[in-house]
Each structure stands twice: as C-alpha cells, then as structure tokens.
Design an enzyme around this catalytic site. Structure first.
Site, short mmCIF file in Angstrom:
data_model
loop_
_atom_site.label_atom_id
_atom_site.label_comp_id
_atom_site.label_asym_id
_atom_site.label_seq_id
_atom_site.Cartn_x
_atom_site.Cartn_y
_atom_site.Cartn_z
NE ARG A 296 99.30 16.68 63.07
CZ ARG A 296 100.56 16.66 63.71
NH1 ARG A 296 100.80 16.86 64.98
NH2 ARG A 296 101.50 16.50 62.98
CE1 TYR A 440 92.78 12.66 55.77
CE2 TYR A 440 93.12 13.27 53.73
CZ TYR A 440 92.55 12.70 54.88
OH TYR A 440 91.35 12.75 55.12
CD GLU A 441 95.48 17.42 58.79
OE1 GLU A 441 96.50 18.36 58.91
OE2 GLU A 441 94.48 17.87 57.62
N GLY A 442 99.79 14.28 58.93
CA GLY A 442 101.38 13.64 59.74
C GLY A 442 101.50 12.43 59.15
CD GLN A 447 100.04 12.43 63.42
OE1 GLN A 447 99.94 12.75 65.27
NE2 GLN A 447 99.72 12.94 63.06
#
Lengths: 601, 601
Positions: A296, A440-442, A447
């Site tokens: 992240r 991506y990655e949340g 977040q």
C-alpha cells in the site's frame, strides 16, 4: 518522448533540511551503512537508471504490451534487459536483511528509488515491485528452509514474486475464495483454483517466479478465518536450489487493461500445483497483511512518481507552447504569442501538480522514517509510536496520493490541451497508468474504512491523537513566528476541527454503523489535506530560515508552493468537513430498485 | 457488454412536469410539428436506434479503431451501416430548416436524441455530430448557391461536414494560423496548409465530406482579424450537384488517441484545394463561432450521455456483485455476501452519478428551451432574454458537464473495482472517451474565461443578473413552502453569494486583469453547482407535489437525489468560493524558471 530528471534537490530539502534524515539514519542500528556518501550514490545512480534505462522503454512498453504464446509471457522489448541491469546493479537487495543477502539499508532509501522508478516506468516497476511483498511475507512468516530456498533468490532478484489473492468472484472479500489446498507428499500441498489480476504472474524477466497464494485447507472455517498462505514456485527448486521441474501453475490469459500495458496482468490457473504452507494454518490473511501494508505504501509512491513525471513535462510544455497573450499584456513581445505559462489558470494547474508532488514527497519521506524505525529498531516506546503513526498514515499515503495523483496527471493532459489526448506526447499514458492506483491493493473506499474504522475509531481516536498532538506541539512552538503566521493559524484550526469531526462521526457511529462508511472517503481526503498542511507548514518554516542564503530562489519558490497549497488546495477541507457531517441518511434512504426508476421500465 | 436504456421516464419528468415543454412547444412558431405524438415517437425510436444499432458497435469500434490505407479511411465495422440507417431514418434532418429539406423541429428534440447517441457510441456520434456545425455555418453565412449545393446534402445526411480550425502550432489561438487562400478561377480560392485534430476529416460513411476551413487571404490583417472561412469539399460537386472530381484535400495521417478510437481524427493536408469564401473576408472567426456555440452545447451533452451510460452499468454491477456484509449486518443472508449496493460509499458514488445525470439533463433541457426560442422565435424581448441566458449557460453546459462527466465515469470504474480497469467491462472506455470532452471545442479553462470574462464581467454582471433574478424569484415564491425548506434557504444564500463573488472578482480585475484568469475555473465550477442547485430545487418542488400520486417511488427517489445533491455535492461550493477569493498572487509570484528548481540542475 517525455523527459525526467529525478527531483534530487527537492528530495534533499525534505531529507536533509526538513526531516533531518542524517541524524535519523545515524540513530538507526543499521545507520552506519546509510552514510551521506551512500545516500548520494544511491540517489544519483538511481536517477540515472530511471532516466536512461527505464524511461526510454516506457512508451514503447505501453504500445507493445505483453504477449502470451504457448503459456509463456513475453514482456515488451527492453524490459528483460532493463531488469538484468537492475539485478546487476544490486538494486533488489538494497533494503533487504543481510541475513538473506541484503544490503540492510533502511527502507526509506528504497522508497526514494521507488519514486524514480514509478515516475519513469510504472509497468516495469511492478515486476520487481511485487517481489518485495513476497519477500516480506517469507521473511516474517516463512520457515528457515523456505527462507533459504526462496528468500535469497528474491533478494538477489534472480527470481521474482507475486501475490495471488483475487479470484473472479472476490477481491476485497477474500473470505469468499475457492482455491483449495489438499495435503500431498510430506509437507507439500496440492493447490487448485483460479486467481485473477495477478501482476507479473508470468513473464520472461527472471528465471523463476515465486507465487504467494491464498487458499483454503480441507475443513477450514468459513470466511476470512479459514484462509491459509502458501508458497508456490513456477519451477520447483532442485536439490541445489536451482530451477528444476515445472510446477502446475500456468498463465491462462492476459487481461486487456486501460493502462500499465507493459505489465503482465495474468489469470493464473493452479492445477494441483505443489505448494508449501507459510505461517500457521488458517492465518493466511494476517500473514498476507504483512505484504499488503508494504504494498500500500508502494502504491502511494506510484501516485507520487506519476505526479512528478506529469509535472515536469507539463512545465516544459507550458514554457514552450506559444498561445494567446497574457491577460495584462504581452510577456514575450518578440514571439508570435506568449508561452502559456504566463496564463494564471495554467499556473494554477502547474502549481497543483507541484504542490502535490512536493507535498506527497514530504508525506512519503515522513512516513518512511516511521517504517525505518519499525523495521530497524528494537521494540520499545519509540517503535510503538512509529508503528501507530505508520498504521494511521498508510491508508492516507495509499489513497490520498493516488487520488491526487490521478487529478495531477489529468492536469498534465489539460495543460497540453488537445495534444494531451494524443498518445505520442505521453501524458495520457500517465493518466491511464495512474487509474489503477486508485483500485489495486484496496480501493480508496477500502483505505478509507481502514483509516476511519480500523485505525481511528477502533483505537477510540488514540492513534489520531498521536498525530494531532504532534501538530499541536508544532503550532504552539511556532505560534509567534511571524514568518509562519499565514500557515500556523489555519493549521491549528484544522487540527482542532479534525478531532471534532472524528468525535462527531464516532458518536453517530455508535447509533448507526453505516455512518462510518458514509463519512469515510471524505474523512480520508480531509485527513490527507490536513496532513499535507502540517508538512507544508514545516517546509515553510525551513524555507523561511534559509531564505536569506545562496539559494534564495529555491526557498522562495518552496514558500510560494506552501502558500499556494494553503490558499488554493486546502480550502477543499471545507467541503469535505461538511460532507463528513452530512450523515448517511440521503445515501441509505432509497431501495436498490428505486435507484433505476429514471430509465428502467 | 454494457447495457443501455434511454432514461425516457426521467426525460419526461424534466420536459413535461418540470419545464412544461408541451406549452413551450405550443408557443413556438414551429410548435405544431412537435406534437406530443411526434415527441413520443422520436424518444422511442431514438432510444431503439441508440440501444440496438449504436451500442453493439461501441466496444468493437474502440478496439478496431480507424484504418488509413491509400488515403482512404475505413471506420470500424458496422459504423457505415449504422450511419446508413441513421440517414434512412431521417435523423439528420430532424431540427433542420424546411427550406433546406429539414423537418423544422425544435433543436431541443435533437438534443434529446443526442444524449442517447453519446451514451451509446460517442465515437460514432461524432461523424454526424460535426455535420450540424458545418450546416449551421452555411445556413447563417453561406450564399444561396452554397446552401443549394452543400446544405441540402448535409441536412439529408448523404454528405457529412467538418470544422477545420486547429493547426500544429495553434488551437486556442487561431490568430496564428498559417493556412493560405489564394484567389483562383472565378470565385474560387486555392487553399494550402495543414490542419490537425480534424474529427471525421476522412471516412467511408458518406459519399462526400464538406470541410469548413479557416485560412488567411493574401494581405490579411495579422491575428484573429485576418481569418476567413471557406467551404472545401472532398469531391467537387458536378453540374447536377452530385459527387464529381476529387479535390486537393487529403488525410495525411490518423492520430493515436486515448479514446474515441472509432472516430477518425485526421491530419488534413490542403494542397491548393479549391474552396469558396463563406461570409465576408476576414470575418471567418465570427462565422466559425456560430458553429462553435452549437458544438459546445453538443459537447456538454456528450458529458451527460457518458454519465448516464456509466451510471446505468454501475448500478447493475452494484446490484449483482457480492462482496462483504453490510456494516450494520447481513442484508442478503441467503447469499454468500451482500450486493455491494448495500455499502454507503458505493451508494455515495452511484448517487453522485445519478445526481449529475439528472442534474445535467435538467441543465441541458433548460438551456435547450432558450435555444429553441433563439432559433425559432422572431426578434424581440423574449428572444433577447433567451439569447442572454443561452450565452451565459453555454460555457457552463460545456465545461461543467464534461468535468463532472469525467468524475462520474471514473466513479463508474471505481464501483467496478479492479474490473473497472479491464477493457471487457466497458467502463474504462467511458473514461477515455470522456477525457476528450474537457479539451475539445475549447478547454475548461477557455470556457471559464468565456463565462467570467466575456459573458459576466464584460456585461457588467448584467447577464448573470438575468439568471440570479430568476432564481431569486423562485426562492421568494417558495419561501414558505415547508416541503422545500431544506432547498430554498441554502439556494437563496448561494444565489446572493454568487453575486457578491462576482462583484469581488470584478473589483479586483479592474486593478489586475490576471485576477480574472486566477478565479475563472473555480468561478465556472461554482456557477455550475449553483445552477444545478436551482434546477434540483425546482425538481424537488415538482416531486413534492406529485409525491402522493401513483408513482410515489419515482418522486421519492427524485426528492432524495435532490437532497443528496444539496447535502453531498453542493458543499463543494464552499471550497470554490474560497478559492475564487484567494486571488492571483500565489499563482503569479514565481518566475517560469523557478518552477523547476526542485529537479532542474
């Protein structure tokens, strides 16, 4: 072709003048290695590598894309050779543990390099980028044997890594995964299932690929408590640890995407592939979070790199492109028209990019110090403090920098006018590449829930207080500094408001949990703006001190960027504050069906 | 593949219930033609054409793009056939003057069709779309012979038109053009030069292309006062008015663009091409503005269409995609997870799209009434009033709807999560297609200068007052309507603030012209939000009246959208107001060189 110069002067300002990195490094147990000479060498060599090796294959990589043929993926021309140079230069091992062949330098140094890579070739950067996450997971949770087998190869860079989480029917909600792991010979498992969106899942840059895969053991509990983590190599290591037999994991197809064309986004089929458990059974999600937090931060840095790339080229275009005369008269009477940088609205866009690039850099380097402490210091109060701040800032780094990164790369297109829409200039590629970073990655929404729900409200606001106290202290200390009057007053007010807004949402959330989701994204953006306001106030302090020295123009420009930020970007907090307080009712009132009454018959 | 249903119910609400279109049409001299039956038929047939003919070739058109071979451009498969159906259906002549073969219907009806076309296939829509502008210019400024030769063919649709303005070194600043027109035989001119970014400049959809070209006569004055307009056909018409000899205008190359791949964006080389003067010599820019104003409204409608397309598909995905449980508990306990439409942040994104789609539709249809009056009524007070409002609203329609259009299509990608980035789903295409709308026909910055500088300040604020008075009257009339309390109070405040902000900028601008450019884009966005607030208040009024009838759910949803708009989008005015007042100083303080001190050595 777009150009790029690593913003070393600005990096130096943040590191040496603002955040006292030399002292920070000296304090770290591993600090001797990060001597001023080493830091200089890394910045300069990294800048050269990014500019001379990665930038020239960025546009061509976008055009060519990746090719899947006979199960093998060919990355765009030049990607393999660039990767070879990267490995030969020792870059992959920069911040890795010496126990596994790393150079043991603080992670903050790798993050500076990362900004340069992301600014010049995001798609390429994701091949080595994913390896860091895989290495982290193995370092924290792998057995000694796994470390010996896989970690050293990843650190060296001869093998790369992936994170295999998402499946067609689930991304955010990993509790729903269907991939199964069945015990096989010895400590091996047979892994079967389909993973999608696997970045660098298959490619020709390295001799082997180490997949870290989430799967379910037989009889595992339902949902996210029944997920385990496995290491699944593309080629099984032989007795000497070299590449051996082909494992049953193959790339089924490549996704056709809006951007990052140079990176292979794969559908990966696991067909009874041999894998080994990493960490305890059913604790896979927790182990994976080790990777995800680092990833992240990495995505936030992608946002930063793209802003800088867009800013530098927009600036160059705005200086060259002649169009119309200045509103208050000719500025370049010898030319047929004035360069568009004379127009206030073009300057507004350039300064927006500049402020987010410089602000983002401060945020990343401020956060990086926490990461250095967490990674390199012994347990204790300082590390706990750093860990809390790191946890609070990680979703802000990720989501805020990618949101303003998308905005800033779009300002780049806007400054180029119609030419910004044409591929040749390279500005629209930055927008397309930036678009994935918000996902991506949340996603930003995830977040925001992490920040407001998990980090702030679950700690009863304590984690936020750690940070607002620091801001409060700064404001108090600078309260009667006349040079900072325009910054400290508004900052102190915002800092107090931040706490009040948090209290307000917290109170409402006790009645109705939906209030957290309703406020979350505005809360995250608000938090990002206040965080950058704090850092710009500190930058202004430093600049005001150095204003009378040799580099007057640099510090005056820095002060001006801080002023622009306070006058022209920070007012957005007013809107976010009101929207945080608006509550959930207008969101939740209508039924799913009633959303479509304007067009559904 | 994305789906689409024309939002006829919502169009009907705005037309029949809110803006009293039946009475409006009845009042127009040509109004008898726009009978309720005709309106219904157009809406329904248009919806079918968009959904069944244009939508199926939208994604394939994006993938295939256009092909230039031997000077001929082949549009994507199906584009030619769709165009043939369009011509056979009589669509091109809908709002054209019966004197030239048109059906004489009010332009507002063509704008409804246009929303449907833009929602389903923007790239295709630009082939016929440019013809309208060319026809307008000929109708207003062409000789009778030119009208007979070109206009009837354009109205019929067998020929299409282009606008050839931009050259490599100038877009906004047309005073810099280099294309020359030299007198030749009779009333002909030989046109020589290069034009770029020519949409539909060359293609295989129609038998001939009518270029309207800006060029300079020998000895013409410098700058924008020395530009003339010419009509330059691809094929010279023969004695019977049919396609004759090939003219010296050819497509040199196609641009590679971020989006609208299905439309041919051409570099057009004029190599002594035969052309004829349209309108008086050296007055070409004024003649071209006839086309540009219509084109600007058209681009605003493109923004609207893309919002609706993105909204409908996001809604469908949000209902289907199962991921996580609702924050306050399971909503669909029988399923493995809840549909993501239960999450407040997903609803926030959907409602943002919905509010901008419905708000944009109100804005377009409100503006369209002014256009109807300007085009169809005799000179007089009513037409003057409509002309002033139309002038004020045109840059708002163009820039505001394309800015929020880009935001809304991006929310669509965000709702799809990682899948939004994948081409297959069609959501990222809407973003790429939407990106050009902020640029062409004058960037947002140019529209903002037009609004604040030309329309508002040059009229000493009078043009704005025409509109704010109307809002004021509405607020007064509804002041004690309890159903509108939550709308009328904030609206009246904003309306007053709008005037004050205008005064403030006007005062500052007298000292320093740069203040206009510094405030302009925030001023435009502010104006757009207030304009939509007025229209949503009117919508809420109508909905509150009808709430007790048969369609309670429709009106309750409409009221909720208005509420959402006021609570969750309108607060953005607070930020814009502060940024309008921030002034030019932080923008203008540093030199062009000093912008680059962070990275330039």
């Amino acid at each position: 072709m777009p150009s790029y110069q690593a913003p070393i002067r600005d990096m130096r300002f943040v590191m040496d003048e603002m955040l006292d990195y030399p002292a920070h490094y000296a304090r770290l147990p591993s600090g001797d290695d990060a001597s001023p000479d080493v830091v200089s060498a890394i910045l300069e060599e990294g800048a050269r590598f990014a500019r001379d090796v990665l930038l020239p294959i960025n546009q061509s990589g976008d055009e060519e894309g990746c090719l899947l043929e006979g199960g093998e993926v060919k990355a765009p021309n030049g990607f393999k050779e660039a990767y070879q140079q990267y490995v030969e230069g020792g870059w992959p091992s920069l911040a890795a543990d010496p126990a596994h062949g790393g150079q043991g330098l603080p992670p903050s140094l790798a993050m500076l390099l990362s900004e340069m890579i992301c600014a010049t070739n995001l798609a390429w950067g994701m091949y080595p980028g994913l390896s860091h996450g895989a290495a982290d997971a193995l370092r924290h949770h792998g057995t000694d044997e796994q470390k010996a087998t896989y970690l050293t190869k990843l650190v060296e860079g001869v093998w790369t890594g992936t994170m295999c989480l998402t499946e067609p029917h689930c991304g955010t909600d990993l509790g729903l995964i269907k991939t199964r792991a069945v015990p096989a010979d010895g400590d091996a498992y047979a892994i079967t299932g389909t993973k999608i969106f696997i970045s660098a899942g298959e490619h020709n840059l390295a001799e082997n690929i180490v997949h870290l895969v989430l799967a379910k053991l037989p009889g595992a509990p339902e949902g996210s408590k029944g997920i385990s983590l496995f290491v699944v190599p593309k080629f099984m290591p032989d007795a000497q640890g070299n590449v051996g037999e082909r494992n049953g994991v193959t790339c089924g197809s490549l996704e056709h995407k809006m951007g990052i064309h140079g990176n292979a986004t794969c559908v990966m089929n696991f067909d009874g592939a041999t894998g080994y458990l990493v960490g305890p059974p059913n604790k896979g999600l927790a182990c994976m979070f080790t990777m995800m937090n680092a990833a992240r931060l990495g995505v936030g840095i992608q946002g930063l790199g793209l802003i800088e790339a867009s800013f530098q080229n927009s600036l160059s275009y705005a200086r060259d492109r002649l169009q119309m005369r200045g509103l208050s008269g000719k500025q370049a009477p010898e030319k047929p028209a004035d360069p568009i940088i004379v127009h206030p609205d073009v300057r507004r866009m350039l300064l927006t990019q500049k402020a987010f690039a410089e602000g983002g850099r401060m945020l990343v380097l401020y956060t990086a110090q926490m990461l250095d402490v967490v990674e390199h210091c012994e347990p204790g109060e300082e590390r706990d403090h750093a860990e809390t701040l790191l946890g609070l800032l990680t979703p802000i780094v990720k989501a805020f920098l990618t949101e303003v990164g998308f905005e800033s790369t779009n300002e780049g297109v806007q400054i180029y006018g119609g030419h910004g829409f044409i591929k040749e200039w390279g500005m629209e590629q930055l927008v397309r590449d930036a678009r994935i970073t918000r996902l991506y990655e949340g996603t930003t929404g995830i977040q925001a829930l992490d920040l407001l729900g998990r980090k702030v409200l679950m700690s009863q606001g304590e984690s936020l207080k750690v940070f607002t106290k620091e801001i409060h202290k700064f404001c108090k200390a600078e309260d009667d500094n006349p040079a900072l009057k325009e910054f400290v007053g508004p900052l102190a007010k915002l800092n107090a408001e931040w706490g009040e807004l948090t209290m307000g949402v917290g109170m409402k959330a006790m009645e109705d949990r939906e209030e957290v989701g309703a406020a979350s994204v505005d809360y995250l953006m608000y938090s990002g703006y206040v965080t950058l306001a704090y850092l710009f106030a500190r930058a202004a302090k430093q600049a005001s001190i150095s204003l009378e020295g040799d580099e007057k123009a640099f510090y005056a420009a820095k002060l001006n960027t801080a002023r622009f930020y306070y006058q022209r970007l920070l007012p957005r907090t007013k809107a976010h504050a009101q929207m945080i307080q608006a509550g959930a009712s207008s969101l939740m009132a209508i039924s799913s069906e009633d959303f479509g009454l304007g067009f559904e018959i």
